[in-house]
Design a protein around this motif. Structure first.
Motif, PDB file in Angstrom:
ATOM      1  N   UNK A 131       2.556   0.584  -0.288  1.00  0.00           N
ATOM      2  CA  UNK A 131       2.388   1.411  -1.480  1.00  0.00           C
ATOM      3  C   UNK A 131       2.562   0.576  -2.753  1.00  0.00           C
ATOM      4  N   UNK A 184      -3.156   2.815   1.150  1.00  0.00           N
ATOM      5  CA  UNK A 184      -1.833   2.467   1.664  1.00  0.00           C
ATOM      6  C   UNK A 184      -1.257   3.717   2.299  1.00  0.00           C
ATOM      7  N   UNK A 185      -0.792   3.596   3.517  1.00  0.00           N
ATOM      8  CA  UNK A 185      -0.191   4.769   4.137  1.00  0.00           C
ATOM      9  C   UNK A 185      -0.365   4.748   5.633  1.00  0.00           C
ATOM     10  N   UNK A 186      -0.308   5.929   6.223  1.00  0.00           N
ATOM     11  CA  UNK A 186      -0.394   6.002   7.689  1.00  0.00           C
ATOM     12  C   UNK A 186      -1.813   6.280   8.157  1.00  0.00           C
ATOM     13  N   UNK A 239       2.629  11.352   1.825  1.00  0.00           N
ATOM     14  CA  UNK A 239       1.516  10.539   1.335  1.00  0.00           C
ATOM     15  C   UNK A 239       1.630   9.097   1.814  1.00  0.00           C
ATOM     16  N   UNK A 240       2.820   8.501   1.654  1.00  0.00           N
ATOM     17  CA  UNK A 240       2.940   7.080   1.958  1.00  0.00           C
ATOM     18  C   UNK A 240       3.869   6.813   3.142  1.00  0.00           C
TER      19      UNK A 240
END
Lengths: 425, 153
Positions: free
Chosen positions: A363, A378-380, B38-39
């Motif tokens: 992130x 950015x993330x899953x 979200x992240x």
């Protein structure tokens, strides 16, 4: 409506290429959003693709010249809308190698397609004691849909694990198949890793060991690879229009006719009926049985224009272009201190590079890159089960498409180097 | 200072690298889990109370530099405060990171103390969730019936 001529007209801008590396396959000025912002490095095409001008023109043309409710009016304009819709279906079907175009159902996207198969075929055929198989790399649209169907029907839910380099472990998958297996669902291409799965080989394995249906999430397949549904060996194949350069809210489910005809409707309403009695209703023929309500003609027309656009480039050229970029990116990123690229070798991927940088969260990378006009995810990636097996909470992902070029790779690499410096301070 | 160096100033990077009050406590009176879907950020906050005073506040978590540094700074800021004082601090902190309250001038110690290091977040609206996750989680621990996890979504 093909725009291939203009794409090969040599309009590609000259680059001061730091790598012996790819120019865009389609020029940026074929994409109004990119043309309007030359500094933007859009590396999130696996999330959604930027739209070719040809698609935007097709949408406008439809609404300005042919907009009416199809299948209803006894007037010429409605016939024009009906024709536009059927023509769009035929063109999309041809693009994905489906001869029997009535077996292409327009849906809102891959997620809705997956819910349609689970809600109709799954509810009718999966019961207590049966088994439903997905893979560790499935998107939540597939994973959760089949997980919930299995729970609702009292079936077992099984997950095929991956090899260390991020491919489906075919031996493990084979060990999960048996007489009670009713569904095997997997992605053509992993959205998080870019891994291209051997669909024909997996389908053959499933046929050999079970009577299960083979359901393929093609959301990352159709935009990047040649797809010929009739020769894939799959029973169902779903994809989203917006990742192909078409409008958001468009998409298609391809299915085998015998299965679709035997399946109960999934949603009820206008268009999908043949005769409505006080007590009993009969269903319309394919594809209408699965397209309740006023169809999304405009977006179907836009999706067809996107398919024409890609056909003009040639899907063999598209995947070759993406792999050249991925190879360049893997080499360039791999040389940056602390960067770890996830997934298989470049020649087994679509245009996706998923990576982590030691001590810098994805992130934070995304924010630092965004300051340089570089858009990454950015993330899953809607793949939490996969993140758990990689042992990371999230990854950073750069993804390429036809307008990507060496300058994108370089901007990404320079942004990562600046992140490295910032966090080392 | 550029927006980025303001965001990732040395205090933030230091707390990201060496978070304070990190790790589960032996005893606590309230706890909550927070999640930013979200992240993928996820953290747990524990509070030990002495009457109405937050005698100890600790956390563990996975997340970006902003969420980790914010959690770390928060534990230091609220320790020894009453619940009402912690609430008031959150109000001011939230005003700071959303840009509703100007940061103190350089070298001046404002009412938020070291928390002012997170003022740079106000230039990055999508990161406000990262900076506030620990605070929302603390609020949940202090004010909510134990149960469902917190989310900043």
């Amino acid at each position: 409506m093909s725009s291939s001529a203009s794409l090969h007209s040599g309009a590609t801008p000259a680059l001061i290429a730091p790598l012996a590396a790819p120019l865009p396959l389609a020029p940026r000025d074929a994409f109004p959003l990119l043309a309007a912002d030359p500094a933007l490095r859009y590396l999130d095409s696996a999330a959604t693709a930027q739209k070719p001008r040809a698609v935007l023109d097709a949408l406008r043309h439809y609404y300005e010249t042919a907009n009416a409710n199809p299948h209803r009016g006894a007037y010429r304009l409605s016939v024009a809308a009906t024709d536009a819709y059927h023509d769009a279906r035929a063109r999309v079907a041809r693009f994905v190698g489906l001869r029997d175009a009535d077996c292409l159902l327009f849906v809102r996207g891959t997620t809705e397609a997956m819910n349609l198969v689970a809600g109709s075929w799954g509810q009718a055929h999966v019961g207590p004691g049966d088994e439903v198989v997905v893979t560790r790399m499935d998107h939540h649209a597939t994973f959760v849909t089949w997980q919930q169907l299995a729970h609702a029907r009292g079936a077992a839910f099984r997950i095929a694990e991956l090899t260390p380099d991020g491919r489906v472990d075919l031996d493990h998958l084979a060990s999960l198949l048996g007489p009670r297996t009713k569904v095997v669902a997997f992605p053509h291409v992993s959205n998080a890793l870019g891994t291209v799965n051997p669909v024909r080989e997996i389908a053959a394995l499933v046929r050999e060991r079970s009577d299960a249906i083979v359901v393929v999430d093609g959301a990352q397949g159709v935009p990047h690879l040649p797809v010929e549904f009739d020769r894939l060996g799959a029973d169902f194949y779903a994809f989203s229009g917006h990742k192909v350069g078409g409008p958001m809210g468009s998409g298609a489910l391809l299915g085998r006719r015998a299965l679709l005809e035997a399946m109960p409707p999934w949603q009820f309403g206008g268009d999908m009926i043949a005769f409505v009695g006080d007590e009993v209703t009969t269903w319309n023929a394919l594809p209408h049985k699965f397209e309740a309500g006023t169809p999304n003609v405009g977006d179907a027309v836009g999706l067809a224009a996107a398919c024409d656009f890609l056909a003009g480039l040639g899907m063999d050229a598209v995947i070759a272009h993406e792999r050249a970029l991925v190879a360049a990116a893997m080499e360039r990123l791999g040389a940056i201190e602390g960067v770890r690229v996830h997934g298989p070798a470049a020649d087994q991927r679509s245009g996706v590079v998923s990576f982590s940088m030691a001590d810098v969260h994805p992130h934070d990378l995304a924010t630092i890159l965004d300051e340089r006009g570089v858009c990454i995810r950015a993330g899953h990636h809607c793949a939490q089960p996969l993140m758990r097996s990689l042992g990371v909470p999230a990854t950073a992902r750069a993804s390429f498409w036809v307008y990507s070029d060496a300058a994108d790779v370089e901007a990404l690499a320079e942004g990562l180097e600046s992140a490295r410096r910032l966090f080392a301070a | 200072m550029s927006d980025l160096t303001e965001l990732y100033q040395s205090v933030i990077l230091d707390h990201n690298r060496k978070p304070r009050n990190h790790g589960a406590p032996e005893r606590f009176d309230a706890t909550a889990d927070g999640r930013n879907t979200l992240c993928g950020d996820a953290l747990t906050v524990w509070v030990a109370l002495d009457g109405d005073t937050l005698a100890d506040v600790r956390f563990v978590g996975e997340g970006c530099a902003i969420s980790k540094a914010s959690a770390s700074l928060m534990t230091q800021a609220v320790k020894g405060k009453s619940r009402a004082e912690a609430d008031a601090l959150f109000e001011r902190f939230h005003a700071l990171v959303t840009g509703r309250e100007a940061p103190p001038a350089e070298g001046v110690r404002g009412p938020l103390g070291p928390l002012a290091a997170l003022a740079g977040v106000s230039r990055f609206p999508i990161r406000v969730k990262c900076a506030s996750l620990a605070w929302h989680t603390l609020q949940a621990a202090l004010h909510r019936e134990p149960g469902a996890p917190v989310t900043t979504e």
